[in-house]
Design a protein around this motif. Structure first.
Motif, PDB file in Angstrom:
ATOM      1  N   ILE A  23       0.863  -1.179   0.000  1.00 62.72           N
ATOM      2  CA  ILE A  23       0.000   0.000   0.000  1.00 62.72           C
ATOM      3  C   ILE A  23       0.899   1.228   0.000  1.00 62.72           C
ATOM      4  N   GLU A  24       0.622   2.154  -0.925  1.00 60.72           N
ATOM      5  CA  GLU A  24       1.431   3.362  -1.033  1.00 60.72           C
ATOM      6  C   GLU A  24       0.534   4.591  -1.153  1.00 60.72           C
ATOM      7  N   ARG A  25       0.796   5.570  -0.302  1.00 60.32           N
ATOM      8  CA  ARG A  25       0.161   6.901  -0.361  1.00 60.32           C
ATOM      9  C   ARG A  25      -1.366   6.813  -0.437  1.00 60.32           C
ATOM     10  N   LEU A  26      -1.957   5.901   0.301  1.00 62.11           N
ATOM     11  CA  LEU A  26      -3.394   5.664   0.219  1.00 62.11           C
ATOM     12  C   LEU A  26      -4.170   6.761   0.946  1.00 62.11           C
ATOM     13  N   THR A  27      -5.153   7.320   0.269  1.00 56.03           N
ATOM     14  CA  THR A  27      -5.986   8.370   0.856  1.00 56.03           C
ATOM     15  C   THR A  27      -7.458   8.027   0.685  1.00 56.03           C
TER      16      THR A  27
ATOM     17  N   HIS B   9     -11.509  -2.384   4.156  1.00 58.80           N
ATOM     18  CA  HIS B   9     -12.476  -2.401   3.058  1.00 58.80           C
ATOM     19  C   HIS B   9     -11.826  -1.995   1.740  1.00 58.80           C
ATOM     20  N   LEU B  10     -10.902  -1.056   1.785  1.00 61.72           N
ATOM     21  CA  LEU B  10     -10.202  -0.659   0.561  1.00 61.72           C
ATOM     22  C   LEU B  10      -9.308  -1.789   0.058  1.00 61.72           C
ATOM     23  N   VAL B  11      -8.586  -2.427   0.966  1.00 55.16           N
ATOM     24  CA  VAL B  11      -7.712  -3.530   0.569  1.00 55.16           C
ATOM     25  C   VAL B  11      -8.530  -4.683  -0.019  1.00 55.16           C
ATOM     26  N   GLY B  12      -9.706  -4.938   0.579  1.00 57.34           N
ATOM     27  CA  GLY B  12     -10.563  -6.022   0.097  1.00 57.34           C
ATOM     28  C   GLY B  12     -11.397  -5.673  -1.111  1.00 57.34           C
ATOM     29  N   GLY B  13     -11.256  -4.451  -1.624  1.00 56.51           N
ATOM     30  CA  GLY B  13     -12.006  -4.074  -2.813  1.00 56.51           C
ATOM     31  C   GLY B  13     -13.479  -3.838  -2.552  1.00 56.51           C
ATOM     32  N   LEU B  14     -13.837  -3.557  -1.303  1.00 57.61           N
ATOM     33  CA  LEU B  14     -15.233  -3.284  -0.965  1.00 57.61           C
ATOM     34  C   LEU B  14     -15.559  -1.805  -1.085  1.00 57.61           C
ATOM     35  N   ASP B  15     -14.543  -0.978  -1.215  1.00 52.78           N
ATOM     36  CA  ASP B  15     -14.704   0.455  -1.406  1.00 52.78           C
ATOM     37  C   ASP B  15     -13.542   0.925  -2.273  1.00 52.78           C
ATOM     38  N   THR B  16     -13.641   2.121  -2.785  1.00 51.30           N
ATOM     39  CA  THR B  16     -12.592   2.644  -3.664  1.00 51.30           C
ATOM     40  C   THR B  16     -11.865   3.798  -2.988  1.00 51.30           C
ATOM     41  N   ALA B  17     -10.567   3.857  -3.205  1.00 46.96           N
ATOM     42  CA  ALA B  17      -9.734   4.896  -2.601  1.00 46.96           C
ATOM     43  C   ALA B  17      -9.840   6.193  -3.398  1.00 46.96           C
ATOM     44  N   ASP B  18      -9.521   7.299  -2.735  1.00 43.50           N
ATOM     45  CA  ASP B  18      -9.431   8.584  -3.437  1.00 43.50           C
ATOM     46  C   ASP B  18      -8.108   8.697  -4.187  1.00 43.50           C
TER      47      ASP B  18
ATOM     48  N   SER C 242      -2.122   3.669  -4.051  1.00 40.88           N
ATOM     49  CA  SER C 242      -2.005   2.368  -4.706  1.00 40.88           C
ATOM     50  C   SER C 242      -2.161   1.237  -3.693  1.00 40.88           C
ATOM     51  N   ILE C 243      -2.880   0.185  -4.116  1.00 40.24           N
ATOM     52  CA  ILE C 243      -2.970  -1.065  -3.359  1.00 40.24           C
ATOM     53  C   ILE C 243      -2.640  -2.192  -4.318  1.00 40.24           C
ATOM     54  N   ARG C 244      -1.585  -2.923  -4.047  1.00 39.79           N
ATOM     55  CA  ARG C 244      -1.220  -4.066  -4.887  1.00 39.79           C
ATOM     56  C   ARG C 244      -1.263  -5.340  -4.043  1.00 39.79           C
ATOM     57  N   ILE C 245      -1.954  -6.343  -4.573  1.00 35.95           N
ATOM     58  CA  ILE C 245      -2.014  -7.653  -3.938  1.00 35.95           C
ATOM     59  C   ILE C 245      -1.473  -8.671  -4.926  1.00 35.95           C
TER      60      ILE C 245
END
Length: 218
Positions: A5-9, A50-59, A62-65
């Motif tokens: 996870i990088e610079r997640l807002t 929720h953002l990591v699980g793809g249940l919501d979207t970030a503003d 980056s999230i890489r799995i």
């Protein structure tokens, strides 16, 4: 690195304008590792999961799995990620009322093409559910329903387990048994575990601990 996870807002609308919940969060978690995430109520811990699980979207950010950019996926892509790679234990049980305990436990594993009746039976036994397998969710206590939800997630053998206060409805002894099963999955399959918890005893059993404060991890 399994999770990066990088610079997640992330912000939400408030009565006086946007409220920043996550402010440039940075996090990395490798396969086979465990991490406890702590923080005050309302600090954004569940939002992050929720953002990591793809249940919501970030503003932003980056999230890489497993090298896959989650923030670039559409709804179908995020659903596929949850079927095959990410397992989520919610605060809400989200059991299917029309299915028995046994069928609920098998549900996610069947979707992922990984249903193993022997493993499902071992999980049910370890979580004290063997005598409840033919019952329906409405016939169970809240703690029993929570254990079914946990067994369902672990039965599918996800690469990344996201657990949001997974033992909040359980007594101390059962909480320990639940965490034992999660750690066993990590050991057996090389999965990673990211767990939100207020329990200091559970957090202490994880390899790493991070605290979310004012939208940042420390």
């Amino acid at each position: 690195m399994l999770l990066e996870i990088e610079r997640l807002t992330k912000s939400f609308a408030g009565p006086e304008g946007p409220v920043e919940v996550l402010r440039g969060v940075e996090l990395a978690l490798d396969a086979g590792r465990t991490l406890a995430l702590t923080g005050e109520s309302g600090s954004g811990k569940s939002t992050l999961l929720h953002l990591v699980g793809g249940l919501d979207t970030a503003d932003g950010g980056s999230i890489r799995i497993d090298g896959q950019e989650v923030t670039a996926l559409d709804d179908a892509g995020r659903a596929a990620l949850r079927r095959g790679t990410v397992g989520i234990v919610f605060q809400q049980f989200n059991l299917i009322p029309s299915l028995t305990v046994s069928a609920n436990i098998a549900f996610q594993a069947r979707l992922a093409g990984r249903h193993d009746p022997d493993r499902a039976a071992r999980l049910a036994a370890a979580l004290g559910l063997t005598d409840q397998l033919e019952k329906y969710p409405e016939q169970l206590s809240g703690g029993q329903q929570q254990r079914v939800a946990i067994a369902r997630t672990l039965a599918a053998r996800p690469r990344l387990v996201l657990a949001d206060e997974p033992t909040g409805n359980l007594d101390e002894a059962t909480s320990g048994a639940v965490l034992d099963q999660m750690l066993e999955l990590v050991s057996e399959t090389g999965a990673a575990l990211l767990m939100v918890t207020h329990s200091q005893s559970l957090a202490a059993r994880m390899e790493r601990r991070l605290h979310l404060r004012r939208g940042r991890l420390e």
